[in-house]
Design a protein around this motif. Structure first.
Motif, PDB file in Angstrom:
ATOM      1  N   GLY A 132       0.804  -1.213   0.000  1.00 30.21           N
ATOM      2  CA  GLY A 132       0.000   0.000   0.000  1.00 30.21           C
ATOM      3  C   GLY A 132       0.835   1.259   0.000  1.00 30.21           C
ATOM      4  N   ASP A 133       0.201   2.346   0.391  1.00 27.00           N
ATOM      5  CA  ASP A 133       0.815   3.669   0.381  1.00 27.00           C
ATOM      6  C   ASP A 133       1.462   3.951   1.736  1.00 27.00           C
ATOM      7  OD1 ASP A 133       1.542   6.293   0.066  1.00 27.00           O
ATOM      8  OD2 ASP A 133      -0.503   7.080  -0.134  1.00 27.00           O
ATOM      9  N   SER A 136       0.190   7.006   3.604  1.00 20.34           N
ATOM     10  CA  SER A 136      -1.240   7.061   3.921  1.00 20.34           C
ATOM     11  C   SER A 136      -1.473   7.365   5.398  1.00 20.34           C
ATOM     12  CB  SER A 136      -1.907   5.728   3.569  1.00 20.34           C
ATOM     13  OG  SER A 136      -3.270   5.718   3.981  1.00 20.34           O
ATOM     14  N   GLU A 154       1.786 -11.058  -0.451  1.00 25.70           N
ATOM     15  CA  GLU A 154       1.031  -9.837  -0.183  1.00 25.70           C
ATOM     16  C   GLU A 154      -0.037 -10.126   0.867  1.00 25.70           C
ATOM     17  OE1 GLU A 154      -1.941  -6.861  -2.664  1.00 25.70           O
ATOM     18  OE2 GLU A 154      -0.151  -7.638  -3.650  1.00 25.70           O
ATOM     19  N   THR A 165     -10.837  -5.693   1.014  1.00 24.80           N
ATOM     20  CA  THR A 165     -10.741  -4.774  -0.122  1.00 24.80           C
ATOM     21  C   THR A 165     -12.083  -4.115  -0.392  1.00 24.80           C
ATOM     22  OG1 THR A 165      -8.955  -6.061  -1.139  1.00 24.80           O
ATOM     23  CG2 THR A 165     -10.193  -4.586  -2.577  1.00 24.80           C
ATOM     24  N   SER A 174      -9.033   2.847  -1.663  1.00 22.41           N
ATOM     25  CA  SER A 174      -8.573   1.650  -2.363  1.00 22.41           C
ATOM     26  C   SER A 174      -7.374   1.081  -1.634  1.00 22.41           C
ATOM     27  CB  SER A 174      -8.187   1.987  -3.812  1.00 22.41           C
ATOM     28  OG  SER A 174      -7.012   2.774  -3.848  1.00 22.41           O
ATOM     29  N   ARG A 175      -7.004  -0.129  -1.985  1.00 24.24           N
ATOM     30  CA  ARG A 175      -5.828  -0.738  -1.349  1.00 24.24           C
ATOM     31  C   ARG A 175      -4.565   0.080  -1.613  1.00 24.24           C
ATOM     32  NH1 ARG A 175      -6.049  -6.481   0.045  1.00 24.24           N
ATOM     33  NH2 ARG A 175      -3.814  -6.603  -0.412  1.00 24.24           N
ATOM     34  N   ASP A 176      -4.538   0.806  -2.712  1.00 21.92           N
ATOM     35  CA  ASP A 176      -3.365   1.603  -3.053  1.00 21.92           C
ATOM     36  C   ASP A 176      -3.261   2.884  -2.232  1.00 21.92           C
ATOM     37  OD1 ASP A 176      -2.624  -0.243  -4.966  1.00 21.92           O
ATOM     38  OD2 ASP A 176      -3.665   0.798  -6.596  1.00 21.92           O
ATOM     39  N   THR A 177      -4.353   3.267  -1.551  1.00 26.83           N
ATOM     40  CA  THR A 177      -4.344   4.523  -0.803  1.00 26.83           C
ATOM     41  C   THR A 177      -4.300   4.302   0.706  1.00 26.83           C
ATOM     42  OG1 THR A 177      -6.777   4.638  -0.850  1.00 26.83           O
ATOM     43  CG2 THR A 177      -5.574   5.742  -2.632  1.00 26.83           C
ATOM     44  N   TYR A 179      -2.397   1.503   3.900  1.00 29.92           N
ATOM     45  CA  TYR A 179      -1.296   0.564   4.081  1.00 29.92           C
ATOM     46  C   TYR A 179      -1.804  -0.627   4.878  1.00 29.92           C
ATOM     47  CZ  TYR A 179       3.438  -1.208   4.405  1.00 29.92           C
ATOM     48  OH  TYR A 179       4.556  -2.004   4.271  1.00 29.92           O
TER      49      TYR A 179
END
Length: 305
Positions: A132-133, A136, A154, A165, A174-177, A179
């Protein structure tokens, strides 16, 4: 000069005692400070201080470099004591984005080759560090990788992870935003059976926890969500109250607000609308704490009628 030094030293000792009272067991000392402390004490200081004391938080005065001194080596951004996996205390100030990314990469590299738990190191497919980020404000913490996570490297990619998710997406994220990490970085071995997952032992969690503590100290999330009783136990130690009583009630871990809630796997076993709503109410509290905009549609999720 001696009076000022003693005052600073007394204040430092009191500060360390306060940290200890709040559960902090180790305080990292920068490599430069350690090097400075190894240098001979200046004569004026030696005469002023009759009973030498060690004050890790106070840097010794730097001396001018001598011509014969070798060129200084590059210093690690991570606390030097992490080599021995002592939990680091929060840094005095946040790192720059570049420095944080470098420190996380270095920490990840150490975790990937960790052999502290021989049984886990020998049975794992790969280390599951986190995803992740790293910038964040929101961090999710679970207990340990399962079979799917062990294969993919992961956290939260199995059925429980897919549900997590969806929860994150329902929050408008989102998972990308965010951790996502675990207390344990390796899947607990299954010596007596080929399938399934087991709960980490207290000793395994204690051994691996410094990696998570370093992640938290570097990422500096504004809110942590502890997913399930084992995650809460890993952070706070064994508690009398179960997750049923803990969930929905804010806790504080090293000055960071923590929201305990049910693990997504629990919702897969118990899909009652009331249980889904309880978890969602916990997420609404998290969103409010982060100052996120909450729509009426979001407030109404999992309500009957």
């Amino acid at each position: 000069m001696a009076d000022l030094y003693d005052q600073l030293l007394d204040a430092t000792i009191q500060h360390l005692r306060d940290l200890k009272a709040h559960g902090v067991r180790h305080v990292p000392v920068a490599s430069a400070t350690l090097d400075a402390l190894k240098k001979p004490v200046a004569p004026a200081r030696a005469a002023a201080v009759t009973a030498p004391k060690v004050a890790p938080a106070i840097s010794a005065p730097s001396a001018a470099p001598r011509a014969a001194d070798p060129a200084p080596k590059a210093k690690s951004i991570l606390p030097a004591n992490l080599v021995n996996l002592d939990p680091p205390a929060p840094a005095a100030s946040p790192l720059s984005r570049e420095a944080k990314e470098q420190a996380i990469a270095e920490l990840r590299g150490r975790a990937l080759v960790c052999q502290k738990c021989p049984n886990l190191a020998s049975s794992r497919t790969q280390v599951v560090f986190g995803v992740g980020d790293i910038h964040s404000p929101l961090m999710f913490v679970g207990e340990a990788p399962g079979e799917d996570e062990d294969k993919q490297g992961e956290p939260f990619v199995g059925k429980a992870g897919q549900l997590l998710t969806r929860i994150i997406q329902t929050m408008g994220l989102s998972r990308d935003t965010v951790y996502i990490a675990n207390i344990l970085k390796c899947r607990p071995d299954m010596p007596d059976q080929a399938y399934g997952n087991r709960k980490p032992t207290p000793e395994e969690m204690k051994t691996c926890l410094p990696y998570l503590l370093a992640q938290i100290d570097l990422i500096r999330p504004r809110v942590i969500v502890a997913l399930g009783a084992t995650a809460v136990e890993g952070l706070f130690g064994k508690a009398n109250a179960g997750i049923t009583k803990q969930r929905g009630n804010w806790m504080i871990f090293r000055d960071t607000p923590v929201m305990p809630t049910y693990h997504p796997a629990y919702l897969l076993r118990n899909q009652a609308l009331s249980e889904k709503r309880r978890v969602w109410e916990d997420m609404l509290q998290v969103m409010e704490r982060l100052g996120m905009t909450i729509s009426e549609k979001q407030r109404g999720y999992f309500l009957k009628g």
